[in-house]
Scaffold this motif. Structure first.
Motif, short mmCIF file in Angstrom:
data_model
loop_
_atom_site.label_atom_id
_atom_site.label_comp_id
_atom_site.label_asym_id
_atom_site.label_seq_id
_atom_site.Cartn_x
_atom_site.Cartn_y
_atom_site.Cartn_z
N PHE A 31 7.69 10.01 7.30
CA PHE A 31 6.47 10.51 8.09
C PHE A 31 6.52 12.00 8.75
CE2 PHE A 31 3.13 10.68 11.51
CZ PHE A 31 1.99 10.64 10.73
N LEU A 32 7.62 11.92 9.51
CA LEU A 32 8.24 13.16 10.30
C LEU A 32 8.45 14.49 9.40
CD1 LEU A 32 8.98 14.32 13.16
CD2 LEU A 32 11.34 13.40 12.57
N ILE A 33 8.80 14.27 8.20
CA ILE A 33 9.09 15.18 7.23
C ILE A 33 7.65 15.71 6.74
CG2 ILE A 33 10.05 15.58 5.09
CD1 ILE A 33 12.25 13.78 5.80
N ILE A 34 6.92 14.83 6.52
CA ILE A 34 5.56 15.14 6.04
C ILE A 34 4.96 15.98 7.03
CG2 ILE A 34 3.22 14.29 5.46
CD1 ILE A 34 4.82 12.10 4.14
N VAL A 35 4.86 15.65 8.25
CA VAL A 35 4.19 16.43 9.45
C VAL A 35 4.79 17.66 9.59
CG1 VAL A 35 4.03 16.55 12.04
CG2 VAL A 35 3.74 14.40 10.63
N VAL A 36 6.21 17.82 9.50
CA VAL A 36 6.77 18.96 9.67
C VAL A 36 6.61 20.06 8.66
CG1 VAL A 36 9.10 20.06 9.65
CG2 VAL A 36 8.78 18.25 11.11
N LEU A 37 6.28 19.40 7.29
CA LEU A 37 6.03 20.22 5.98
C LEU A 37 4.58 20.74 6.31
CD1 LEU A 37 7.77 18.38 3.21
CD2 LEU A 37 7.98 20.63 4.06
N ALA A 38 3.79 19.77 6.78
CA ALA A 38 2.35 20.29 6.86
C ALA A 38 2.26 21.36 7.89
CB ALA A 38 1.77 18.94 7.09
N VAL A 39 2.81 21.31 9.00
CA VAL A 39 2.84 22.28 10.20
C VAL A 39 3.35 23.73 9.45
CG1 VAL A 39 3.81 23.18 12.28
CG2 VAL A 39 2.82 20.83 12.10
N LEU A 40 4.42 23.75 8.76
CA LEU A 40 4.99 24.90 8.09
C LEU A 40 4.05 25.45 6.81
CD1 LEU A 40 8.63 23.95 7.76
CD2 LEU A 40 7.58 25.43 9.19
N LEU A 41 3.39 24.35 5.92
CA LEU A 41 2.86 24.95 4.91
C LEU A 41 1.29 25.47 5.42
CD1 LEU A 41 3.94 22.45 2.09
CD2 LEU A 41 4.41 24.93 2.46
N ILE A 42 0.73 24.50 5.99
CA ILE A 42 -1.04 24.76 6.60
C ILE A 42 -0.86 25.80 7.65
CG2 ILE A 42 -2.95 23.85 7.41
CD1 ILE A 42 -2.16 21.09 6.05
N GLY A 43 0.21 25.59 8.79
CA GLY A 43 0.07 26.85 9.66
C GLY A 43 -0.43 26.08 10.99
N PRO A 44 -0.24 26.41 12.14
CA PRO A 44 -0.89 26.05 13.21
C PRO A 44 -2.11 26.54 13.53
CG PRO A 44 0.86 27.79 13.81
CD PRO A 44 0.71 27.55 12.37
N GLU A 45 -2.62 27.47 12.94
CA GLU A 45 -4.16 27.86 13.40
C GLU A 45 -4.99 27.17 12.28
OE1 GLU A 45 -2.33 30.26 9.99
OE2 GLU A 45 -1.85 30.21 12.10
N ARG A 46 -4.68 26.62 11.06
CA ARG A 46 -5.53 25.91 10.40
C ARG A 46 -5.09 24.24 10.42
NH1 ARG A 46 -4.82 28.04 4.38
NH2 ARG A 46 -2.90 28.02 5.21
N MET A 61 0.91 -1.26 -0.12
CA MET A 61 -0.06 -0.09 0.07
C MET A 61 0.90 1.13 -0.17
SD MET A 61 -3.33 0.38 2.30
CE MET A 61 -3.81 2.05 2.49
N ILE A 62 0.99 1.68 1.01
CA ILE A 62 1.81 3.01 1.01
C ILE A 62 3.08 2.86 1.88
CG2 ILE A 62 2.02 5.57 1.96
CD1 ILE A 62 -0.99 5.92 1.48
N ASP A 63 4.34 2.81 1.46
CA ASP A 63 5.41 2.45 2.20
C ASP A 63 6.09 3.91 2.74
OD1 ASP A 63 5.47 -0.15 2.06
OD2 ASP A 63 6.65 -0.16 0.42
N ILE A 64 5.59 4.22 3.84
CA ILE A 64 6.10 5.42 4.56
C ILE A 64 6.97 5.00 5.81
CG2 ILE A 64 5.76 7.67 5.45
CD1 ILE A 64 3.32 7.87 3.78
N ASN A 65 8.15 5.38 5.99
CA ASN A 65 8.83 5.08 7.16
C ASN A 65 8.69 6.05 8.17
OD1 ASN A 65 10.95 6.80 6.57
ND2 ASN A 65 12.25 5.24 5.99
N GLY A 66 9.28 6.08 9.54
CA GLY A 66 9.20 6.90 10.51
C GLY A 66 9.94 8.38 10.14
N GLY A 67 10.97 8.34 9.38
CA GLY A 67 11.68 9.59 9.05
C GLY A 67 10.90 10.12 8.18
#
Length: 126
Positions: free
Chosen positions: A9-24, A1-7
């Motif tokens: 996933f962490l990069i995706i979360v950091v990018l989401a926080v930076l791009l989306i912003g903490p308020e949204r 299915m989707i092969d995402i390891n821990g590292g």
């Protein structure tokens, strides 16, 4: 299915926080959670609907035995060839003739000559 390891996933979360912003981010996280819950409910509903439409005679079917990914043609051919208990006459006479020719060639070969042995055959060569 989707092969995402821990590292990753962490990069995706950091990018989401930076791009989306903490308020949204909490709003999008809640929407993702509700989407996952609806998808899970949809799959459970579909499974129960299929079970009721097929009836009780299909409840004890082992569907993993019908998975086509479990069939390996090399294993099937190997097992079919190993099931042959007695050699066929053509196969045994050809093997005997080859062995007899090899021993006769080795016995009658001159001192500096190699015996007339057939070349090895590579059945996996192209």
């Amino acid at each position: 299915m989707i092969d995402i390891n821990g590292g990753e996933f962490l990069i995706i979360v950091v990018l989401a926080v930076l791009l989306i912003g903490p308020e949204r981010l909490p709003v999008y996280a809640a929407q993702l959670a509700s989407l996952v819950k609806r998808g899970k409910g949809f799959l459970q509903d579909a499974k129960s609907r299929v079970d009721t439409e097929l009836g009780p005679e299909f409840k004890d079917v082992d569907w993993s035995k019908l998975d086509p990914r479990q069939y390996d043609p090399r294993r099937i051919v190997r097992e079919a060839l190993m099931d042959d208990d007695e050699p066929t006459p053509a196969r045994s006479s050809a093997a005997g003739a080859t062995a007899a020719a090899a021993t006769a060639g080795a016995a009658g070969a001159a001192p500096g000559q190699r015996a007339a042995v057939p070349a090895p055959f590579d059945d996996e060569a192209t």
